[in-house]
Design a protein around this motif. Structure first.
Motif, short mmCIF file in Angstrom:
data_model
loop_
_atom_site.label_atom_id
_atom_site.label_comp_id
_atom_site.label_asym_id
_atom_site.label_seq_id
_atom_site.Cartn_x
_atom_site.Cartn_y
_atom_site.Cartn_z
N GLU A 22 5.73 -0.89 5.90
CA GLU A 22 6.80 -0.56 4.97
C GLU A 22 7.97 -1.44 5.37
OE1 GLU A 22 7.44 3.53 3.50
OE2 GLU A 22 9.42 3.29 4.41
N ILE A 23 8.38 -2.31 4.44
CA ILE A 23 9.44 -3.28 4.72
C ILE A 23 10.67 -2.93 3.89
CG2 ILE A 23 10.08 -5.73 4.60
CD1 ILE A 23 7.03 -6.35 4.68
N GLU A 24 11.77 -2.65 4.58
CA GLU A 24 13.04 -2.43 3.92
C GLU A 24 13.74 -3.78 3.81
OE1 GLU A 24 15.30 0.66 5.89
OE2 GLU A 24 13.45 1.75 6.29
N VAL A 25 13.95 -4.23 2.58
CA VAL A 25 14.53 -5.55 2.33
C VAL A 25 16.03 -5.40 2.05
CG1 VAL A 25 14.46 -7.60 0.84
CG2 VAL A 25 12.33 -6.42 1.45
N ALA A 26 16.81 -6.29 2.67
CA ALA A 26 18.26 -6.32 2.46
C ALA A 26 18.66 -7.67 1.90
CB ALA A 26 18.99 -6.07 3.78
N GLY A 27 19.67 -7.67 1.06
CA GLY A 27 20.15 -8.90 0.44
C GLY A 27 20.12 -8.76 -1.07
N GLU A 28 19.84 -9.87 -1.76
CA GLU A 28 19.74 -9.82 -3.22
C GLU A 28 18.62 -8.89 -3.67
OE1 GLU A 28 19.54 -13.67 -5.09
OE2 GLU A 28 21.32 -14.38 -4.03
N ALA A 29 17.54 -8.88 -2.91
CA ALA A 29 16.39 -8.02 -3.21
C ALA A 29 16.47 -6.77 -2.36
CB ALA A 29 15.09 -8.77 -2.94
N GLU A 30 17.24 -5.82 -2.81
CA GLU A 30 17.42 -4.56 -2.07
C GLU A 30 16.29 -3.62 -2.45
OE1 GLU A 30 20.00 -2.76 0.68
OE2 GLU A 30 20.48 -4.60 -0.36
N GLY A 31 15.57 -3.09 -1.46
CA GLY A 31 14.50 -2.14 -1.77
C GLY A 31 13.42 -2.14 -0.72
N THR A 32 12.31 -1.49 -1.05
CA THR A 32 11.21 -1.31 -0.11
C THR A 32 9.92 -1.91 -0.66
OG1 THR A 32 12.23 0.74 0.69
CG2 THR A 32 9.90 0.42 1.20
N ILE A 33 9.21 -2.59 0.22
CA ILE A 33 7.89 -3.15 -0.09
C ILE A 33 6.88 -2.42 0.78
CG2 ILE A 33 6.43 -5.20 -0.07
CD1 ILE A 33 9.09 -6.87 -0.09
N LYS A 34 5.81 -1.92 0.15
CA LYS A 34 4.72 -1.28 0.90
C LYS A 34 3.49 -2.17 0.82
CE LYS A 34 6.46 3.39 0.50
NZ LYS A 34 6.18 4.78 0.11
N ILE A 35 2.88 -2.40 1.97
CA ILE A 35 1.73 -3.29 2.08
C ILE A 35 0.56 -2.55 2.72
CG2 ILE A 35 0.84 -5.38 3.21
CD1 ILE A 35 3.72 -6.50 3.05
N ASP A 36 -0.60 -2.63 2.11
CA ASP A 36 -1.84 -2.14 2.69
C ASP A 36 -2.44 -3.30 3.48
OD1 ASP A 36 -4.15 -0.69 3.30
OD2 ASP A 36 -5.11 -1.17 1.39
N LEU A 37 -2.66 -3.10 4.78
CA LEU A 37 -3.24 -4.14 5.62
C LEU A 37 -4.75 -3.98 5.69
CD1 LEU A 37 -0.62 -4.14 8.51
CD2 LEU A 37 -0.88 -5.85 6.69
N PHE A 38 -5.47 -5.10 5.67
CA PHE A 38 -6.93 -5.10 5.64
C PHE A 38 -7.50 -5.29 7.04
CE2 PHE A 38 -6.45 -7.18 1.19
CZ PHE A 38 -6.13 -5.96 0.63
N GLU A 39 -7.50 -4.21 7.83
CA GLU A 39 -8.01 -4.32 9.20
C GLU A 39 -9.50 -4.61 9.25
OE1 GLU A 39 -7.33 -1.05 7.36
OE2 GLU A 39 -5.94 -0.76 9.01
N ASP A 40 -10.21 -4.30 8.17
CA ASP A 40 -11.64 -4.61 8.13
C ASP A 40 -11.91 -6.08 7.80
OD1 ASP A 40 -10.57 -4.08 5.60
OD2 ASP A 40 -12.51 -3.49 4.76
#
Length: 182
Positions: A22-40
């Motif tokens: 979960e990435i909280e972005v600051a700057g012009e792009a204010e918001g949260t990015i959620k990423i599913d990681l492919f451990e397999d």
């Protein structure tokens, strides 16, 4: 033999939990990015990314290379901290060893997250990128580590760079806080 059967049963059942960021972005792009990681698909890369995130190493790291219609790159924990000398951003990694390539059949489509590297396929370390648009010319050349599941609108709003290398001029957007999720 029993260990092998247990391992096979676990593989067939799939992972007990999914790992993500979960990435909280600051700057012009204010918001949260959620990423599913492919451990397999890329277990060594996912292990490295989640370790760096868990240690807080990604916190405050800028999106230093952002190319319209292509991708947004970040993750230089050595030289990419907000407020630092941005002329070196993108040239560093982490104190951890580089990773061997974990190429797969997965395509670099919109929202896919890949590991950045130098010319050596086995040189990925801490930097990663998120695709704005499909980039199938990267297929089989870079390691796919995950995909955005929420927040593509935030990705789309990341401040774009200039020129062929996409260097961000002025104040780049940053990953204010990166957390590992399950």
């Amino acid at each position: 033999m029993r260990k092998a059967l247990c391992a096979l049963a676990l593989l067939a059942a799939g992972p007990a939990f999914a790992t993500g960021l979960e990435i909280e972005v600051a700057g012009e792009a204010e918001g949260t990015i959620k990423i599913d990681l492919f451990e397999d698909v890329a277990p060594k890369h996912v292990e490295q990314i989640t370790a760096l995130a868990g240690e807080g190493q990604y916190d405050g790291v800028v999106f230093h290379r952002v190319i319209e219609g292509f991708m947004a790159q970040t993750g230089d924990v050595e030289f990419g901290k907000a407020g630092g000398d941005m002329r070196r951003a993108g040239q560093g990694g982490s104190g951890r060893p580089d990773l061997p390539a974990e190429f797969s059949e997965l395509a670099f489509d919109r929202g896919v997250v890949g590991m950045a590297r130098a010319q050596d396929p086995n040189s990925a370390n801490s930097q990663f990128f998120i695709m704005f648009e499909p980039g199938h010319f990267l297929n089989g050349q870079y390691t796919v580590v995950g995909e955005v599941t929420e927040g593509m609108d935030v990705v789309d709003a990341i401040k774009r760079g200039e020129g062929p290398n996409g260097a961000v001029i002025g104040q780049p957007d940053s990953m204010a806080k990166v957390s590992v999720t399950e």
